[in-house]
Design a protein around this motif. Structure first.
Motif, PDB file in Angstrom:
ATOM      1  N   ASN A  80      -1.189  -9.870  -1.755  1.00 47.08           N
ATOM      2  CA  ASN A  80      -0.277  -9.016  -0.987  1.00 47.08           C
ATOM      3  C   ASN A  80       0.253  -7.865  -1.831  1.00 47.08           C
ATOM      4  O   ASN A  80       0.323  -6.720  -1.373  1.00 47.08           O
ATOM      5  CB  ASN A  80       0.886  -9.850  -0.435  1.00 47.08           C
ATOM      6  CG  ASN A  80       0.456 -10.793   0.673  1.00 47.08           C
ATOM      7  OD1 ASN A  80      -0.558 -10.569   1.331  1.00 47.08           O
ATOM      8  ND2 ASN A  80       1.210 -11.857   0.878  1.00 47.08           N
ATOM      9  N   ALA A  81       0.621  -8.165  -3.075  1.00 48.45           N
ATOM     10  CA  ALA A  81       1.125  -7.118  -3.967  1.00 48.45           C
ATOM     11  C   ALA A  81       0.013  -6.131  -4.309  1.00 48.45           C
ATOM     12  O   ALA A  81       0.229  -4.915  -4.338  1.00 48.45           O
ATOM     13  CB  ALA A  81       1.692  -7.738  -5.239  1.00 48.45           C
ATOM     14  N   GLY A  82      -1.192  -6.635  -4.554  1.00 49.06           N
ATOM     15  CA  GLY A  82      -2.321  -5.764  -4.886  1.00 49.06           C
ATOM     16  C   GLY A  82      -2.683  -4.823  -3.754  1.00 49.06           C
ATOM     17  O   GLY A  82      -2.981  -3.644  -3.977  1.00 49.06           O
ATOM     18  N   ARG A  83      -2.630  -5.333  -2.529  1.00 51.12           N
ATOM     19  CA  ARG A  83      -2.929  -4.479  -1.373  1.00 51.12           C
ATOM     20  C   ARG A  83      -1.838  -3.449  -1.149  1.00 51.12           C
ATOM     21  O   ARG A  83      -2.117  -2.306  -0.760  1.00 51.12           O
ATOM     22  CB  ARG A  83      -3.100  -5.339  -0.124  1.00 51.12           C
ATOM     23  CG  ARG A  83      -4.425  -6.104  -0.084  1.00 51.12           C
ATOM     24  CD  ARG A  83      -4.506  -7.033   1.112  1.00 51.12           C
ATOM     25  NE  ARG A  83      -5.829  -7.630   1.233  1.00 51.12           N
ATOM     26  CZ  ARG A  83      -6.125  -8.621   2.085  1.00 51.12           C
ATOM     27  NH1 ARG A  83      -5.172  -9.111   2.878  1.00 51.12           N
ATOM     28  NH2 ARG A  83      -7.350  -9.121   2.133  1.00 51.12           N
ATOM     29  N   SER A  84      -0.588  -3.840  -1.398  1.00 49.65           N
ATOM     30  CA  SER A  84       0.529  -2.923  -1.155  1.00 49.65           C
ATOM     31  C   SER A  84       0.504  -1.726  -2.100  1.00 49.65           C
ATOM     32  O   SER A  84       0.927  -0.632  -1.734  1.00 49.65           O
ATOM     33  CB  SER A  84       1.868  -3.657  -1.274  1.00 49.65           C
ATOM     34  OG  SER A  84       2.127  -4.022  -2.616  1.00 49.65           O
ATOM     35  N   ILE A  85       0.003  -1.926  -3.329  1.00 47.30           N
ATOM     36  CA  ILE A  85      -0.065  -0.811  -4.289  1.00 47.30           C
ATOM     37  C   ILE A  85      -1.499  -0.339  -4.505  1.00 47.30           C
ATOM     38  O   ILE A  85      -1.765   0.470  -5.385  1.00 47.30           O
ATOM     39  CB  ILE A  85       0.583  -1.191  -5.637  1.00 47.30           C
ATOM     40  CG1 ILE A  85      -0.187  -2.321  -6.316  1.00 47.30           C
ATOM     41  CG2 ILE A  85       2.046  -1.559  -5.468  1.00 47.30           C
ATOM     42  CD1 ILE A  85       0.297  -2.623  -7.725  1.00 47.30           C
ATOM     43  N   LYS A  86      -2.433  -0.885  -3.705  1.00 49.01           N
ATOM     44  CA  LYS A  86      -3.844  -0.490  -3.752  1.00 49.01           C
ATOM     45  C   LYS A  86      -4.423  -0.630  -5.155  1.00 49.01           C
ATOM     46  O   LYS A  86      -4.991   0.318  -5.713  1.00 49.01           O
ATOM     47  CB  LYS A  86      -4.014   0.949  -3.242  1.00 49.01           C
ATOM     48  CG  LYS A  86      -3.596   1.125  -1.796  1.00 49.01           C
ATOM     49  CD  LYS A  86      -3.831   2.540  -1.297  1.00 49.01           C
ATOM     50  CE  LYS A  86      -3.406   2.692   0.150  1.00 49.01           C
ATOM     51  NZ  LYS A  86      -3.592   4.079   0.648  1.00 49.01           N
ATOM     52  N   SER A  87      -4.297  -1.833  -5.718  1.00 51.66           N
ATOM     53  CA  SER A  87      -4.813  -2.109  -7.061  1.00 51.66           C
ATOM     54  C   SER A  87      -6.013  -3.040  -6.984  1.00 51.66           C
ATOM     55  O   SER A  87      -5.883  -4.217  -6.654  1.00 51.66           O
ATOM     56  CB  SER A  87      -3.718  -2.740  -7.934  1.00 51.66           C
ATOM     57  OG  SER A  87      -4.274  -3.230  -9.145  1.00 51.66           O
ATOM     58  N   ASP A  88      -7.199  -2.513  -7.309  1.00 50.08           N
ATOM     59  CA  ASP A  88      -8.410  -3.333  -7.301  1.00 50.08           C
ATOM     60  C   ASP A  88      -8.337  -4.442  -8.346  1.00 50.08           C
ATOM     61  O   ASP A  88      -8.843  -5.545  -8.139  1.00 50.08           O
ATOM     62  CB  ASP A  88      -9.647  -2.464  -7.565  1.00 50.08           C
ATOM     63  CG  ASP A  88      -9.970  -1.552  -6.392  1.00 50.08           C
ATOM     64  OD1 ASP A  88      -9.547  -1.875  -5.268  1.00 50.08           O
ATOM     65  OD2 ASP A  88     -10.636  -0.523  -6.601  1.00 50.08           O
ATOM     66  N   ALA A  89      -7.729  -4.143  -9.497  1.00 48.70           N
ATOM     67  CA  ALA A  89      -7.622  -5.145 -10.561  1.00 48.70           C
ATOM     68  C   ALA A  89      -6.781  -6.331 -10.107  1.00 48.70           C
ATOM     69  O   ALA A  89      -7.113  -7.488 -10.369  1.00 48.70           O
ATOM     70  CB  ALA A  89      -7.031  -4.521 -11.821  1.00 48.70           C
ATOM     71  N   MET A  90      -5.679  -6.058  -9.412  1.00 48.29           N
ATOM     72  CA  MET A  90      -4.820  -7.142  -8.931  1.00 48.29           C
ATOM     73  C   MET A  90      -5.501  -7.940  -7.827  1.00 48.29           C
ATOM     74  O   MET A  90      -5.377  -9.172  -7.775  1.00 48.29           O
ATOM     75  CB  MET A  90      -3.491  -6.578  -8.438  1.00 48.29           C
ATOM     76  CG  MET A  90      -2.536  -6.190  -9.539  1.00 48.29           C
ATOM     77  SD  MET A  90      -0.917  -5.757  -8.880  1.00 48.29           S
ATOM     78  CE  MET A  90      -0.375  -7.370  -8.258  1.00 48.29           C
ATOM     79  N   ILE A  91      -6.215  -7.261  -6.952  1.00 49.36           N
ATOM     80  CA  ILE A  91      -6.934  -7.956  -5.875  1.00 49.36           C
ATOM     81  C   ILE A  91      -8.011  -8.861  -6.474  1.00 49.36           C
ATOM     82  O   ILE A  91      -8.191 -10.005  -6.049  1.00 49.36           O
ATOM     83  CB  ILE A  91      -7.538  -6.944  -4.892  1.00 49.36           C
ATOM     84  CG1 ILE A  91      -6.415  -6.226  -4.120  1.00 49.36           C
ATOM     85  CG2 ILE A  91      -8.493  -7.637  -3.913  1.00 49.36           C
ATOM     86  CD1 ILE A  91      -6.883  -5.069  -3.262  1.00 49.36           C
ATOM     87  N   ALA A  92      -8.703  -8.349  -7.503  1.00 49.80           N
ATOM     88  CA  ALA A  92      -9.712  -9.157  -8.189  1.00 49.80           C
ATOM     89  C   ALA A  92      -9.068 -10.379  -8.836  1.00 49.80           C
ATOM     90  O   ALA A  92      -9.597 -11.493  -8.769  1.00 49.80           O
ATOM     91  CB  ALA A  92     -10.432  -8.320  -9.246  1.00 49.80           C
ATOM     92  N   ASN A  93      -7.912 -10.177  -9.451  1.00 51.15           N
ATOM     93  CA  ASN A  93      -7.227 -11.290 -10.106  1.00 51.15           C
ATOM     94  C   ASN A  93      -6.718 -12.307  -9.091  1.00 51.15           C
ATOM     95  O   ASN A  93      -6.665 -13.512  -9.366  1.00 51.15           O
ATOM     96  CB  ASN A  93      -6.067 -10.764 -10.958  1.00 51.15           C
ATOM     97  CG  ASN A  93      -5.710 -11.705 -12.085  1.00 51.15           C
ATOM     98  OD1 ASN A  93      -6.575 -12.367 -12.653  1.00 51.15           O
ATOM     99  ND2 ASN A  93      -4.446 -11.779 -12.421  1.00 51.15           N
TER     100      ASN A  93
END
Length: 298
Positions: free
Chosen positions: A143-156
């Motif tokens: 949810n946090a990765g999508r909210s800030i559009k971070s591919d690294a966080m989505i991968a993690n």
């Protein structure tokens, strides 16, 4: 969408929280695996430790990606985040391979007349706790990765879920071994082998997307069509060509030549370029990297 500084702080905070949970969960799994005589839980603990390592890599990448452009990096440091996401994808693939080989080895051992040690209840409890914690971290990070559009966080986030998948296999194997006893302990490696293929699929999707980005692949078809529509629908633009697109970190980058009435003054032509730029930034973010070249429509 947050600015780069706020985005970086949010990403580092979320990832650090996940890392703290991973440290305690890993220690708990190791203790449960050793005292509960469960080789599967010890292997699961190693998997959780790998999450701790990738958390460190992601935090480093996100901090670096949040730095502003400098004299050596005119486009900023967004590619570092992409590189970290690709690393997480590759790490996931290696973990999936490890789970597959380990599971196959145990299946062959039982098939050849060998036996696996029956685990104790504490190992089963650790597996259940791991599933709940890792699924929670997956949702929190995603949810946090999508909210800030971070591919690294989505991968993690998917790395967290891969650990939850691994623990599901461990839980089934340990539970089956405790309840049924004897040769039913083979349920553990069978479940692990099946789950490894789910991990491979996620690893491929993450690695493919981010390696493509590192090699300057164009944006997806729908996004390119949306950019094209915004350009051609801007008042004063008669046509455009030489549209090139790519992604730098979380930002889009475009190069395009637009054609305007040849009788317009330089100021009027410049105003049209500015309008195209403003409309693109309004849609794709103020940090979009845009290069718009104006030509007379002959």
């Amino acid at each position: 969408m947050q600015n780069d500084d706020g985005r970086s702080k949010t990403a580092v905070k979320v990832t650090t929280n996940g890392m703290i949970f991973n440290v305690f969960l890993t220690l708990f799994k190791f203790i449960a695996g050793i005292t509960g005589h469960s080789s599967a839980m010890i292997a699961d603990a190693v998997h959780s430790f790998s999450d701790f390592i990738t958390d460190i890599v992601v935090i480093f990448g996100l901090k670096a990606a949040g730095k502003p452009a400098d004299h050596n990096h005119h486009y900023g440091h967004g590619k570092i985040e992409t590189l970290c996401a690709a690393f997480v994808g590759i790490a996931l693939f290696i973990i999936g391979l490890e789970i597959l080989l380990s599971g196959m080895g145990k299946i062959l051992l039982v098939a050849n007349g060998g036996s696996l040690e029956q685990p104790e209840t504490i190992a089963l409890v650790a597996a259940v706790v791991s599933i709940l914690v890792k699924e929670g971290l997956y949702r929190y990070t995603l949810n946090a990765g999508r909210s800030i559009k971070s591919d690294a966080m989505i991968a993690n986030a998917w790395h967290h879920r891969s650990d939850a998948f691994s623990s599901v296999g461990t839980m089934i194997g340990i539970g089956g071994a405790i309840i049924l006893g004897g040769r039913w302990v083979i349920l553990d490696p069978i479940a692990a082998v099946i789950l490894s293929f789910f991990i491979f699929k996620v690893a491929f999707d993450i690695s493919y997307t981010n390696i493509n980005e590192l090699t300057e692949a164009a944006l997806d078809k729908d996004t390119v069509e949306e950019i094209s529509h915004i350009i051609v629908s801007t008042e004063g633009v008669r046509d455009f060509h030489k549209l090139k697109t790519r992604k730098i970190g979380s930002n889009i980058a475009t190069d395009v030549h637009i054609q305007v009435d040849k009788d317009l003054s330089l100021i009027e032509a410049h105003d049209i370029c500015t309008e195209v730029e403003n409309r693109l930034r309004s849609k794709f973010g103020t940090d979009s990297i845009l290069y718009i070249h104006c030509e007379p429509d002959m």
